[in-house]
Write a protein that holds these residues in place. Structure first.
Motif, short mmCIF file in Angstrom:
data_model
loop_
_atom_site.label_atom_id
_atom_site.label_comp_id
_atom_site.label_asym_id
_atom_site.label_seq_id
_atom_site.Cartn_x
_atom_site.Cartn_y
_atom_site.Cartn_z
N ARG A 81 0.83 -1.21 0.00
CA ARG A 81 0.00 0.00 0.00
C ARG A 81 0.86 1.25 0.00
NH1 ARG A 81 -3.20 2.10 5.16
NH2 ARG A 81 -1.20 3.16 5.34
N LYS A 82 1.90 1.27 0.83
CA LYS A 82 2.79 2.43 0.91
C LYS A 82 3.47 2.69 -0.44
CE LYS A 82 3.78 2.01 5.87
NZ LYS A 82 4.82 1.73 6.89
N THR B 227 -6.62 2.61 -1.72
CA THR B 227 -5.34 2.89 -2.39
C THR B 227 -5.35 2.37 -3.83
OG1 THR B 227 -4.17 2.77 -0.29
CG2 THR B 227 -2.84 2.56 -2.28
N THR C 189 1.33 6.77 -6.76
CA THR C 189 0.19 7.61 -7.12
C THR C 189 0.53 9.09 -6.96
OG1 THR C 189 -1.34 5.89 -6.40
CG2 THR C 189 -2.25 8.09 -6.66
N GLU D 12 0.89 4.09 -2.90
CA GLU D 12 0.55 5.48 -2.59
C GLU D 12 1.63 6.44 -3.07
OE1 GLU D 12 -0.09 5.44 1.60
OE2 GLU D 12 -2.21 4.88 1.44
#
Length: 279
Positions: free
Chosen positions: A11-12, A51, A18, A15
């Motif tokens: 997820r990190k 996410t 993104t 992100e």
């Protein structure tokens, strides 16, 4: 590393991609997510769904978008529906499966038509039944069936209850009620004239014998528009000639169509001789 930790790590990274709009490595990370045994608890605690959805919207790579959509779709299945949502779906399914019932007669309990069509069927029914007793071999149920067929045939021509539809209904009602034209109604009741045919007949075709004879007489005597404007004309200054613009005219009104149609007005300009007509 536990499944939840792996999801948090991915997820990190997603992100960050993104934010920087550099999603070239995102596809590999999404595929890695697809191989993990993600539970509802992990989805809730890591918020990975949000996410991935944000990445899907920002990415311009079609394959990345497709994989992201597939993940989100699969994860949605893990989320239990609320009792309210389930009830809504249940009711919707019932409505889809429930057959629509219609009645062949206006008096039926399942008469599933809008108010305009229902009203028109009743008008047609009253005109078809007429006054007094019905002819031998004709029941009220038959009249109801004829009224239904007639209204449906008229509606089929216009597909909606617009002014043309209403005028067509009114014209049938008027002629069916015409006491000088009883054969139109009798032919309909006896089956000589079908509801389909009557639904498309012109006012001239439905007219009673008196009107038809009047038309024939006009044709036979050779009365044309110019003659009609002179014979028994009425002088008026309320009409203006379109040619000389003078208000010195003579007009004559005559019923050239059936009684339910407006009269035709023939006009002669007494100044220049210009002739015209309007209904």
């Amino acid at each position: 590393m536990s499944c939840e930790e792996e999801v948090l790590s991915i997820r990190k990274q997603l992100e960050k991609m993104t934010e920087t709009k550099d999603t070239t490595q995102a596809l590999d990370l999404l595929k890695s997510l697809g191989k993990l045994d993600i539970t509802l608890n992990i989805l809730t605690s890591t918020r990975i769904g949000m996410t991935v959805n944000a990445l899907r919207k920002s990415s311009t790579d079609e394959e990345t978008q497709t994989v992201a959509k597939s993940l989100i779709k699969a994860w949605k299945k893990l989320v239990p529906e609320s009792a309210e949502k389930k009830e809504e779906k249940k009711e919707e399914k019932k409505r889809e499966e429930k057959p629509v019932k219609t009645s062949s007669t206006p008096s039926g309990g399942n008469y599933n038509l809008d108010e305009v069509r229902s009203s028109c069927r009743k008008l047609l029914l009253n005109a078809i039944k007429g006054e007094g007793e019905l002819p031998e071999g004709c029941s009220e149920e038959k009249c109801q069936d004829i009224a239904t067929d007639l209204e449906q045939a008229i509606f089929a021509q216009y597909k909606q209850t617009n002014p043309k539809y209403k005028n067509q209904v009114r014209s049938r009602v008027f002629n069916l009620k015409d006491k000088k034209n009883p054969m139109l109604r009798m032919n309909l009741l006896c089956g000589i004239l079908s509801a389909e045919r009557l639904s498309k007949m012109t006012s001239e075709e439905m007219a009673n014998d008196e009107i038809k004879k009047q038309r024939e007489a006009f044709v036979k005597e050779g009365i044309n528009e110019s003659q009609l404007a002179v014979v028994q004309g009425t002088k008026t200054d309320m009409l203006k000639c379109g040619k000389c613009r003078k208000n010195n005219c003579t007009y004559n009104q005559i019923q050239t169509r059936s009684a339910d149609e407006p009269m035709t007005t023939f006009v002669l300009c007494n100044e220049c001789g210009n002739r015209w007509k309007f209904c």
